[in-house]
Scaffold this active site. Structure first.
Site, short mmCIF file in Angstrom:
data_model
loop_
_atom_site.label_atom_id
_atom_site.label_comp_id
_atom_site.label_asym_id
_atom_site.label_seq_id
_atom_site.Cartn_x
_atom_site.Cartn_y
_atom_site.Cartn_z
N CYS A 88 0.83 -1.20 0.00
CA CYS A 88 0.00 0.00 0.00
C CYS A 88 0.87 1.25 0.00
CB CYS A 88 -0.93 -0.01 1.22
SG CYS A 88 -2.04 1.42 1.29
N CYS A 170 -8.13 -1.18 7.28
CA CYS A 170 -7.20 -0.05 7.33
C CYS A 170 -7.15 0.44 8.77
CB CYS A 170 -7.65 1.07 6.39
SG CYS A 170 -6.53 2.50 6.42
N GLN A 277 -11.30 18.48 7.64
CA GLN A 277 -10.09 17.95 8.26
C GLN A 277 -10.33 16.50 8.67
OE1 GLN A 277 -7.31 19.42 8.17
NE2 GLN A 277 -7.70 21.62 8.05
N ASN A 311 -14.44 26.45 9.29
CA ASN A 311 -13.80 25.68 10.36
C ASN A 311 -13.07 26.57 11.36
OD1 ASN A 311 -12.99 22.87 11.31
ND2 ASN A 311 -10.96 23.74 10.96
N CYS A 401 -0.07 22.53 5.13
CA CYS A 401 -0.01 21.07 5.00
C CYS A 401 1.17 20.65 4.14
CB CYS A 401 -1.32 20.52 4.43
SG CYS A 401 -1.78 21.19 2.83
#
Length: 444
Positions: A88, A170, A277, A311, A401
């Site tokens: 993965c 996962c 988020q 947000n 980010c």
């Protein structure tokens, strides 16, 4: 005369195995070693390890390689918890304890920003952390029909490939999402449109569990019945995305999607498929830290750039005179406006604008602002910063980010009479090499 930019072709090669020693992890969680003086980046390799690698990409200043074998393992290396780790493309850092991961991320971030800022007086904040597993409330899984094998593949992208890895679970997903993977695979195999599915997005939010199906052809009645039965059996809502910018409910009675913010003080609605988020614990801490760093007063007028659905805007508005939120996507602007009304926030206004162009002459920008918060996508905010300095605000909190674009934009801000005074690492994505951060710039 206009010139058309043509991207240079990447030189991809398959080499014989070579051995290198890994010196450190970079800001993306890649092992960094050297071969004949050139930097070589290797996913899955740790500092201090001697590794055998294959060079797969050559550039002038660096190369990329795949890991063949760890010849001398680091004492910090641990067994990965996920059974899909070897193939993965996600969660490459689970070979390190979560606390060690955070230390490496923080060190790489601080080193990069110090280098760009040339500032030894940065106040480094404590990292924002969450539980290392079962933290993720959203995920996008790809769907592909293998025509040769006549088999549906449902999972994530394979490392260094466009192929898919079929997964059964996962461990970074919230349990309510992970347990859906196998039932979803069984459902997909029964649909007549199984060859015409793009991807499936999963959400586990306060309003419940949601599945969003990207469908390329209209649903037949049989498929509609199968999806409704699946939704009922697993107590979830299903949305359909027939076009990239169009999301519809499977049935009209599906309730709106929403999540709570600031310990339940705010209830933010969103449209599945729009950005939220992924880590709710970290998101709440991040909003609180941004408010603290801005040092808001009841007189402050705050500008929130790349505001999304509100947000940051709504919590900010409760503590200052007014907030202006600006977003490039018109649908997100409407969502932010609706969220402000639903939460009785009357001192926040929202506007759509292209923040890559000169916005300083737009009507909302002519207002006097005291402080700014910006939270751009991975590409950063280089164009925005070029115009932001015209507002001459006292403080700017930049939520990033991507450490590389934050470093680039920090240099631009410093050229416009701002100083980087505070920096903190935000571990939004434990087990991965992704690093989020928050930086405080003050006008000098």
């Amino acid at each position: 005369m206009a010139q058309i930019y043509k991207a240079k072709k990447v030189q991809k090669i398959t080499s014989k195995a070579v051995e290198i020693t890994i010196d450190k992890l970079d800001h993306q969680g890649l092992g960094l070693g050297r071969l004949d003086g050139k930097a070589v980046f290797v996913a899955g390799a740790l500092p201090g390890e001697r590794v055998s690698v294959n060079i797969i990409e050559q550039k002038k200043q660096y190369a990329k390689a795949t890991l063949r074998k760890v010849l001398t393992p680091s004492a910090q290396r641990i067994e990965p918890a996920c059974p899909h780790y070897a193939t993965c493309g996600g969660c490459s850092l689970q070979i390190l304890d979560s606390e060690v991961q955070a230390d490496y991320k923080q060190t790489a971030l601080f080193s990069l920003l110090q280098h760009f800022s040339k500032n030894d007086d940065i106040n480094f904040a404590e990292p924002i952390l969450s539980q290392p597993w079962q933290y993720r409330r959203t995920a996008r899984l790809s769907v592909m029909f293998d025509r040769k094998a006549k088999q549906l593949v449902f999972g994530f992208r394979e490392r260094n490939s466009k192929s898919l890895v079929a997964i059964n679970e996962c461990p970074v997903l919230e349990p309510a999402l992970s347990v859906l993977i196998q039932p979803l695979r069984q459902l997909l195999a029964t649909l007549t449109v199984r060859r015409d599915l793009g991807h499936i997005e999963l959400f586990s939010v306060d309003s419940g569990v949601i599945c969003l199906f990207r469908i390329l052809k209209p649903l037949k009645d049989k498929d509609q019945d199968l999806l409704q039965a699946f939704a009922s059996e697993h107590q979830l809502s299903i949305y359909l995305q027939p076009e990239p910018d169009s999301v519809v409910k499977l049935t009209p009675d599906i309730p709106a999607a929403w999540y709570q913010l600031a310990d339940g003080e705010f209830k933010l609605s969103f449209t599945p498929g729009n950005f939220i988020q992924v880590n709710p614990v970290v998101n709440n801490q991040m909003v609180k830290q941004a408010i603290d760093w801005l040092e808001l007063t009841p007189e402050d007028r705050v500008l929130d750039l790349f505001c999304g659905g509100g947000n940051f805007s709504l919590p900010l508005a409760r503590l200052c005179h007014s907030v202006v939120g600006v977003e490039g996507v018109d649908g997100m602007v409407r969502q932010a406006q609706a969220n402000a009304i639903a939460n009785n926030v009357t001192n926040a206004q929202f506007y759509q604008a292209d923040l890559s162009s000169d916005f300083s002459k737009l009507p909302w920008a002519k207002t006097s602002f005291d402080k700014v918060l910006l939270d751009p996508a991975r590409a950063g905010a280089a164009e925005t910063v070029q115009y932001l300095h015209k507002l001459k605000v006292k403080r700017i909190v930049y939520v990033s980010c991507n450490p590389a674009t934050l470093a680039r934009d920090s240099k631009l801000l410093m050229e416009k009479h701002y100083k980087l005074t505070r920096l903190g690492m935000i571990d939004m994505f434990p087990q991965t090499g992704h690093v989020e951060s928050m930086a405080l710039f003050e006008r000098v």
